[in-house]
Design an enzyme around this catalytic site. Sequence first.
Site, PDB file in Angstrom:
ATOM      1  N   TRP A 254       0.865  -1.181   0.000  1.00 13.95           N
ATOM      2  CA  TRP A 254       0.000   0.000   0.000  1.00 13.95           C
ATOM      3  C   TRP A 254       0.903   1.232   0.000  1.00 13.95           C
ATOM      4  CZ3 TRP A 254      -0.355   3.957   3.783  1.00 13.95           C
ATOM      5  CH2 TRP A 254      -1.240   4.989   3.418  1.00 13.95           C
TER       6      TRP A 254
ATOM      7  N   GLU B  42      -2.943  -2.939  -2.392  1.00  8.80           N
ATOM      8  CA  GLU B  42      -4.067  -2.358  -1.644  1.00  8.80           C
ATOM      9  C   GLU B  42      -4.466  -0.981  -2.170  1.00  8.80           C
ATOM     10  OE1 GLU B  42      -3.279  -1.757   2.550  1.00  8.80           O
ATOM     11  OE2 GLU B  42      -5.372  -1.283   2.985  1.00  8.80           O
TER      12      GLU B  42
ATOM     13  N   LYS C 161      -7.103   2.453  -2.473  1.00  8.64           N
ATOM     14  CA  LYS C 161      -7.795   3.326  -1.526  1.00  8.64           C
ATOM     15  C   LYS C 161      -8.540   4.388  -2.322  1.00  8.64           C
ATOM     16  CE  LYS C 161      -6.621   5.859   2.707  1.00  8.64           C
ATOM     17  NZ  LYS C 161      -5.699   5.886   3.846  1.00  8.64           N
TER      18      LYS C 161
ATOM     19  N   ASP D 143      -9.606  -3.174   1.820  1.00  8.00           N
ATOM     20  CA  ASP D 143      -9.632  -2.612   3.173  1.00  8.00           C
ATOM     21  C   ASP D 143     -11.018  -2.028   3.387  1.00  8.00           C
ATOM     22  OD1 ASP D 143      -9.507  -0.518   5.212  1.00  8.00           O
ATOM     23  OD2 ASP D 143      -7.346  -0.863   5.242  1.00  8.00           O
TER      24      ASP D 143
ATOM     25  N   HIS E 102     -11.618   1.702   2.935  1.00  6.34           N
ATOM     26  CA  HIS E 102     -11.076   2.365   1.748  1.00  6.34           C
ATOM     27  C   HIS E 102     -12.077   2.623   0.642  1.00  6.34           C
ATOM     28  CE1 HIS E 102      -6.517   1.553   2.490  1.00  6.34           C
ATOM     29  NE2 HIS E 102      -7.127   2.049   3.531  1.00  6.34           N
TER      30      HIS E 102
ATOM     31  N   HIS F  91      -8.314  -6.375   4.590  1.00  3.67           N
ATOM     32  CA  HIS F  91      -7.887  -5.559   5.718  1.00  3.67           C
ATOM     33  C   HIS F  91      -9.152  -5.163   6.433  1.00  3.67           C
ATOM     34  CE1 HIS F  91      -3.547  -3.875   5.151  1.00  3.67           C
ATOM     35  NE2 HIS F  91      -3.583  -5.164   5.371  1.00  3.67           N
TER      36      HIS F  91
ATOM     37  N   ASP G 173     -11.633   6.960   6.831  1.00  7.85           N
ATOM     38  CA  ASP G 173     -10.854   5.744   7.043  1.00  7.85           C
ATOM     39  C   ASP G 173     -10.119   5.843   8.377  1.00  7.85           C
ATOM     40  OD1 ASP G 173      -9.516   3.361   6.594  1.00  7.85           O
ATOM     41  OD2 ASP G 173      -7.895   4.336   5.495  1.00  7.85           O
TER      42      ASP G 173
ATOM     43  N   ASP H  90      -9.897   3.796  10.936  1.00  8.62           N
ATOM     44  CA  ASP H  90      -9.295   2.589  11.509  1.00  8.62           C
ATOM     45  C   ASP H  90      -9.686   2.351  12.971  1.00  8.62           C
ATOM     46  OD1 ASP H  90      -7.662   1.505   9.234  1.00  8.62           O
ATOM     47  OD2 ASP H  90      -6.756   3.496   9.347  1.00  8.62           O
TER      48      ASP H  90
ATOM     49  N   ASP I  90      -6.836  -4.480  10.407  1.00 10.04           N
ATOM     50  CA  ASP I  90      -6.161  -3.203  10.165  1.00 10.04           C
ATOM     51  C   ASP I  90      -6.901  -2.086  10.894  1.00 10.04           C
ATOM     52  OD1 ASP I  90      -4.566  -1.182   9.253  1.00 10.04           O
ATOM     53  OD2 ASP I  90      -5.258  -1.233   7.177  1.00 10.04           O
TER      54      ASP I  90
HETATM   55  C1  RNT Z   1      -3.757   2.765   4.918  1.00 10.31           C
HETATM   56  C2  RNT Z   1      -3.825   1.305   4.680  1.00 10.31           C
HETATM   57  C3  RNT Z   1      -2.679   0.533   5.241  1.00 10.31           C
HETATM   58  C4  RNT Z   1      -2.347   0.953   6.652  1.00 10.31           C
HETATM   59  C5  RNT Z   1      -1.163   0.255   7.243  1.00 10.31           C
HETATM   60  C6  RNT Z   1      -0.826   0.726   8.617  1.00 10.31           C
HETATM   61  O1  RNT Z   1      -4.908   3.416   4.602  1.00 10.31           O
HETATM   62  O2  RNT Z   1      -5.013   0.804   5.178  1.00 10.31           O
HETATM   63  O3  RNT Z   1      -2.964  -0.829   5.175  1.00 10.31           O
HETATM   64  O4  RNT Z   1      -3.440   0.828   7.485  1.00 10.31           O
HETATM   65  O5  RNT Z   1      -0.102   0.424   6.395  1.00 10.31           O
HETATM   66 ZN    ZN Z   2      -5.255  -1.333   5.050  1.00  8.14          ZN
END
Ligand code: RNT
Ligand code: ZN
Length: 420
Positions: A186, A227, A229, A260, A263, A287, A295, A297, A327
Site C-alpha cells: 500500500w 491495496e 484506496k 480494506d 477504503h 484488511h 478511514d 481505523d 487493520d
Molecule cells: C492505509 C492502509 C494501510 C495501513 C497500514 C498501517 O490506509 O489501510 O494498510 O493501514 O499500512
Molecule cells: Zn489497510
Amino acid sequence: MSKHIEESYALAREVYASYGVNTEDAMRRLASIEISLHAWQGDDVVGFENINHALTGGCQVTGNYPGRARTADELRADLEMALQLLPGTMRVCLQGHQVDRMLPGRDRDQFSMDNFSAWLAWAQEHRLALDIAPCFYSHPKLDHGLSLSHPDPAIRRFWIDHGKAIRRIGAEFGRVLGRPCVCNFWAPDGFKDTPADRDFPRRRLLAALDECFAEEFPENELLDAVEPKLFGIGSESCTIGSHDFYLTYAARRNKLICLDSGHFHPTESVADKISAICCQQGRILLHVSRGVRWDSDHVIILNDELLSIARECVAWDYEKQIYFCLDFFDASINRIAAWVIGTRNMQKALLCGLLEPRQELIRLEQEWDFSARLALQEESKALPWCAVWNEFCRRAGVPVGFDFLPQIRAYEQQVLSLRG
Ligand code: RNT
Ligand code: ZN
C-alpha cells in the site's frame, strides 16, 4: 460456569440442527480460518527505526493510552499476551519499519533479514506464520505525498528497493516457517488538489510495481497483494493507486487484491465485492477495519458491515481464497484490549456466517419466496450463536465472554503501566 457453557451449547446444537446447520462443522471451519493479527496496533504504527519519523501518508493514530510498545521485544510480549486470549488460528503481520534492530547506515532500501531475525526466531518458537508490508510512508523520502510514483528517479529507486527488500524478507519468512507470507503493498501516493496529470504518475507506479515484483518467489513462500484506496488525508482529489488501478493490476499480474473495509465510499459494500472477485478465481486479502466518517481505523465491532463481509467469505467456501488481516489502530484504549476485542469480533462474525441456515435460505430463494427468505434471514439473527461461540472459546482454552479483561488489566498493571 463451564457446565453452563456445555449445557447451553447442547441446546444450541439442537436448535441449529433443526435448521439444518451442523454446529460442529461450523466450529471446525472457524478454527481453520487463519487471521493475521496486525502488529501495528501495538506500537501506534511508529515502527522501531529509532528515528521517530512522524506518521505520514494520511494515516492517523489518536490517543495516548499508556503502554505503547517502544521496542520489538515489548511488542512481541504484548502480542503473546493478546494471542493467549484468542481462539482459532492466528498469524502475525508486520509493517516494514517494525524492525527488531537497525544496522548502522542502512535505511529501508537496504533492510534484510538481519533487521528481522528476532521476529523469525520468535515466530518459529511460537509456531506462527508471519506476513509483512513495505512501509511507503513515515519517512522523509515520501516527498510531496509521492513514493513509488515520484517523478524523481532517485526517490523512486529508494522506494522500489524498499519494496524489493521487504519481499525478500517475506519470502524468507515463508520459506523458514513453512507457510506462505502475504506481502501487501500500500502506497499513500496521491494529490490533495486536482492534478493536471493523473496519467503519468500512474504509469510510473505501474513501472515501479513491476520492478518491485520482478524477482519471482514460489507461491508457497510469498504471496503479493496490492491495496487500493479511494482517498486519504492529503490525497483527496486523486489517489494514484485507486481501486480501478489495482484491481486491473492484480488481475493482469496475478496478485491478490487487498480490500480494506475503510477504503471505499461509506455506502459501497465490501461484502458484495467478495464473490465478484472470487468467482473469477481471484484471491483476496482483507484488511478488516472500521471507518467512522472516514478511514479512521477504529476497532472493528460486531456491526452489520462486519457480519456481511464475514458471511460472504464463508457462504460460498471462499475462505481458502481469502487471507484475513486486521487493520485497526486505536491508541485511546488499552492496545491489547483493542486487539482482543477486534479479533474476537472478526471470529464471531465468521461464526455467525458459518451458522447461517443457508440451505434453507437458498431453497426459499429458488422458490422465489422472498417473503419467507426475509423472515428467515431476520429470525436467524436471534439464533443462539453465542452459545456456540462460548463453547468454541472453552474448547480452545481461552477465556469465555468478558472474562478476558481481568488478564489484560493485570498485564496493564504489571507491564504496560511501567512503560514511560
Ligand atoms: C492505509 C492502509 C494501510 C495501513 C497500514 C498501517 O490506509 O489501510 O494498510 O493501514 O499500512
Ligand atoms: Zn489497510
